[in-house]
Design a protein around this motif. Structure first.
Motif, mmCIF file in Angstrom:
data_model
loop_
_atom_site.group_PDB
_atom_site.id
_atom_site.type_symbol
_atom_site.label_atom_id
_atom_site.label_comp_id
_atom_site.label_asym_id
_atom_site.label_seq_id
_atom_site.Cartn_x
_atom_site.Cartn_y
_atom_site.Cartn_z
ATOM 1 N N CYS A 18 33.793 3.425 23.789
ATOM 2 C CA CYS A 18 34.311 4.036 22.561
ATOM 3 C C CYS A 18 34.982 2.989 21.696
ATOM 4 O O CYS A 18 35.843 2.253 22.140
ATOM 5 C CB CYS A 18 35.288 5.150 22.917
ATOM 6 S SG CYS A 18 36.040 5.897 21.474
ATOM 7 N N CYS A 21 38.985 4.651 20.944
ATOM 8 C CA CYS A 21 40.088 4.588 21.903
ATOM 9 C C CYS A 21 39.876 3.513 22.964
ATOM 10 O O CYS A 21 40.796 3.205 23.723
ATOM 11 C CB CYS A 21 40.328 5.943 22.556
ATOM 12 S SG CYS A 21 39.078 6.417 23.758
ATOM 13 N N CYS A 36 32.629 10.254 22.660
ATOM 14 C CA CYS A 36 33.634 9.860 23.647
ATOM 15 C C CYS A 36 34.298 11.110 24.209
ATOM 16 O O CYS A 36 34.759 11.975 23.463
ATOM 17 C CB CYS A 36 34.675 8.949 23.002
ATOM 18 S SG CYS A 36 36.042 8.555 24.090
ATOM 19 N N PHE A 38 37.041 11.290 25.710
ATOM 20 C CA PHE A 38 38.501 11.244 25.612
ATOM 21 C C PHE A 38 39.002 11.620 24.228
ATOM 22 O O PHE A 38 39.918 12.398 24.088
ATOM 23 C CB PHE A 38 39.014 9.862 25.998
ATOM 24 C CG PHE A 38 38.849 9.587 27.464
ATOM 25 C CD1 PHE A 38 39.793 10.029 28.368
ATOM 26 C CD2 PHE A 38 37.735 8.918 27.933
ATOM 27 C CE1 PHE A 38 39.643 9.799 29.719
ATOM 28 C CE2 PHE A 38 37.571 8.681 29.280
ATOM 29 C CZ PHE A 38 38.523 9.128 30.178
ATOM 30 N N CYS A 39 38.383 11.024 23.197
ATOM 31 C CA CYS A 39 38.929 11.257 21.858
ATOM 32 C C CYS A 39 37.941 11.976 20.953
ATOM 33 O O CYS A 39 38.272 12.289 19.820
ATOM 34 C CB CYS A 39 39.369 9.934 21.236
ATOM 35 S SG CYS A 39 38.012 8.827 20.870
HETATM 36 ZN ZN LIG Z 1 37.361 7.472 22.588
#
Ligand SMILES: [Zn+2]
Length: 311
Positions: A18, A21, A36, A38-39
């Protein structure tokens, strides 16, 4: 010579790095959207998985499956007074993904030497000048004084399961918020655990993680030694810690990562894949906040008015 590939080897996987992040996650190629986990950013670079990356020693498998993770999310969403009333109805869950987070777990023995100035309190009587009825007089006053003398000693601390997060995608505060994990359930790592799940690549190697673990242990030794200094108080505590028999293993912990959209804004949340504990971001109802602030202001005004009337 032929070898039978296991189910894990059969599933081709790719890595997504990513740009937003910085997390690098391993996914099966079946993942249809490159985003991604996560984000939620689509600013990602895909590449084949590095076959040489370190594999974890142990893994906690998922106990909470997707349906339960969704249910835990809905319950969490409905809690909280300041959330908008239509949140549960209007929030739309974007994709939810099972991801293993990498952690380093350290065992070590700490040998610590400490020195400090130890203080003993004693009470002495001193004459002080005060003014009584316009006359200056001498009067006895008890004062506490501290005698300082040097002290030193050592301490041995045995540490197990000192955890260092090697995740880049999930900040430590989020990890803390969904703890604890039950490490009694850890099993030997096997690639088959990753089927249908993602796995974040460790952002810290062993040496970097050991630096973090060393600082964690040194801080604990510092407070252990503070308790050992004799006397009523102490100052100038100096601690020197050497670690012995340091052992580290990488482990994978299960989480569900997801995001929901509400009024064109995206909020992230995470579910502990073992216990179902949820943490995340949620919108606030400004109307409710304004009503509460208004009500509090009204009560304060009423109190002021009543006090003024009683005067
Ligand atoms: Zn990310």
């Amino acid at each position: 010579m032929s070898s039978t590939p296991g189910p894990a080897a059969a599933a081709p996987s790719q890595q997504i790095s990513c740009r937003n992040c910085g997390a690098t996650t391993d996914f099966e190629v079946t993942a249809n959207v490159l985003r991604c986990a996560f984000c939620g950013s689509e600013q990602v670079v895909a590449q084949p998985s590095d076959p040489n990356r370190p594999t974890p020693e142990s893994i906690l498998s998922f106990v909470i499956e997707e349906e339960q993770a969704r249910a835990a999310y809905r319950e969490w969403l409905g809690n909280g007074f300041f959330r908008p009333g239509d949140l549960t109805k209007s929030a739309s869950l974007r994709e939810i993904r099972a991801v293993f987070l990498p952690f380093w777990a350290f065992d070590a023995r700490a040998n610590t030497q400490w020195t400090a100035m130890s203080g003993r309190h004693r009470t002495s009587v001193r004459q002080v000048q005060t003014v009584v009825n316009g006359q200056s007089v001498l009067r006895d006053q008890q004062v506490q004084e501290t005698d300082w003398f040097p002290a030193s000693g050592d301490h041995v601390g045995q540490y197990t399961w000192e955890l260092v997060s090697a995740s880049k995608g999930l900040e430590q505060a989020w990890v803390d918020a969904i703890e604890p994990f039950n490490f009694g359930e850890l099993r030997a790592y096997d690639g088959k655990f990753l089927l249908g799940r993602g796995a974040e690549e460790a952002a810290l190697d062993r040496a970097q993680a050991e630096d973090v673990a060393r600082k964690l242990i040194e801080a604990k030794e510092q407070s252990e030694c503070a308790r050992l200094v004799p006397g009523d108080t102490h100052r100038d505590l100096r601690v020197s810690t050497a670690l012995e028999d340091v052992a580290a293993k990488m482990i994978f912990l299960p989480v569900w990562l997801a995001a929901f959209a509400y009024k064109q804004k995206v909020y992230r949340f995470v579910v502990n894949g073992q216990t179902g504990k949820v943490t995340g971001e949620a919108p606030m109802s400004y109307l409710k906040v304004a009503l509460v602030v208004g009500a509090v202001a009204l009560v304060v005004l009423l109190i002021i008015a009543i006090v003024a009337m009683l005067k």
